[in-house]
Enzyme design. Structure first.
Site, short mmCIF file in Angstrom:
data_model
loop_
_atom_site.label_atom_id
_atom_site.label_comp_id
_atom_site.label_asym_id
_atom_site.label_seq_id
_atom_site.Cartn_x
_atom_site.Cartn_y
_atom_site.Cartn_z
N PRO A 91 69.08 46.72 47.71
CG PRO A 91 67.51 47.57 49.22
CD PRO A 91 67.74 47.31 47.77
CD GLU A 118 57.38 50.07 49.83
OE1 GLU A 118 57.93 49.34 50.67
OE2 GLU A 118 57.47 51.30 49.82
NE ARG A 156 88.00 56.22 38.78
CZ ARG A 156 89.10 55.82 39.41
NH1 ARG A 156 89.19 54.60 39.88
NH2 ARG A 156 90.12 56.65 39.56
CG ASP A 171 92.97 54.80 41.36
OD1 ASP A 171 92.78 55.79 42.07
OD2 ASP A 171 92.18 54.38 40.52
#
Ligand code: ADE
Length: 231
Positions: A91, A118, A156, A171
């Protein structure tokens, strides 16, 4: 053709990757040999009776930390076949953006390491990680969903993965603009009509309308970080 992009994922849940990428654009690209996806079970790299991948944190505190030995062994084994960068999904990593997806799609391979609990023993990051990537400012319970997001977005962009009808030209982000609104039949549904210009058959006007709409959407998002922008 030897330009297939190879993903190796190291995880305690290798089984979750198969169903997600069996279908759709990525599944088709794997079947066509444009992509390779190998999910490796971290537990296969334990050598104790309980196949323990985690342990209590030094210094105390809640939760468990992924042990260094299985991760070192798994990463080193995978590296023998995939020389691409080792990416930890965390994160606090650098934000995953369309720009980063393009950069990673140019590699021959990527080694993705999914954290759990953790965290992972920091010596793994220090010694083996080339970069750390976050898919957004929120905390998930592991790196598996972030790895899937990264794989999908990168896959992609690999040449040939999208068919002609899905080509990147129109796109979102192709021209650093967000996508324009799309409609399909029927032209009227519950009294809601498709914009007249799209029914006109006038391709110049349609293109101008789409550009204007895409610009409007992009500007409406100007308050939130755009791709590649610092937060
Ligand atoms: N692991 C937990 N949360 C994450 C996030 N937001 N991005 C990447 N990896 C994560």
């Amino acid at each position: 053709m030897s330009s297939a992009l190879r993903f190796d994922v190291i995880t305690v849940f290798p089984e979750v990757f198969e169903p997600v990428f069996a279908a759709g654009v990525v599944g088709r690209a794997i079947a066509r040999g444009l992509l390779e996806l190998h999910a490796h079970d971290l537990r296969a790299h334990t050598h104790d009776r309980h196949r323990q991948v985690d342990d209590v944190p030094y210094g105390g505190g809640p939760g468990m930390v992924l042990k260094p030995e299985p991760l070192f062994e798994a990463i080193e084994e995978v590296r023998a076949q995939n020389r691409g960068p080792v990416i930890l999904l965390e994160p606090w990593g650098e934000p995953f953006t369309q720009r980063l997806a393009r950069e990673l799609a140019a590699e021959a391979g990527l080694v993705l390491v999914c954290g759990r609990y953790e965290g992972i023993d920091d010596r793994v990051r220090e010694s083996l990680a080339d970069r750390e990537v976050s898919i957004g400012d929120y905390v998930l319970s592991g790196g598996e969903l972030p790895a899937m997001v990264l794989i999908d977005a990168v896959a992609r962009l690999v040449p040939g993965v999208l068919g002609a009808e899905e080509s990147l030209a129109g796109d979102s982000f192709a021209a650093d603009l967000l996508g324009h609104p799309q409609y399909t039949r029927p032209a009227e549904f519950r009294g809601l009509r498709v914009p007249e210009v799209l029914l006109s058959g006038n391709h110049r006007e349609i293109e101008a309308w789409r550009q204007a709409q895409a610009r409007r959407r992009t500007l409406a998002r100007a308050g939130t970080p755009q791709q590649g922008e610092k937060r």
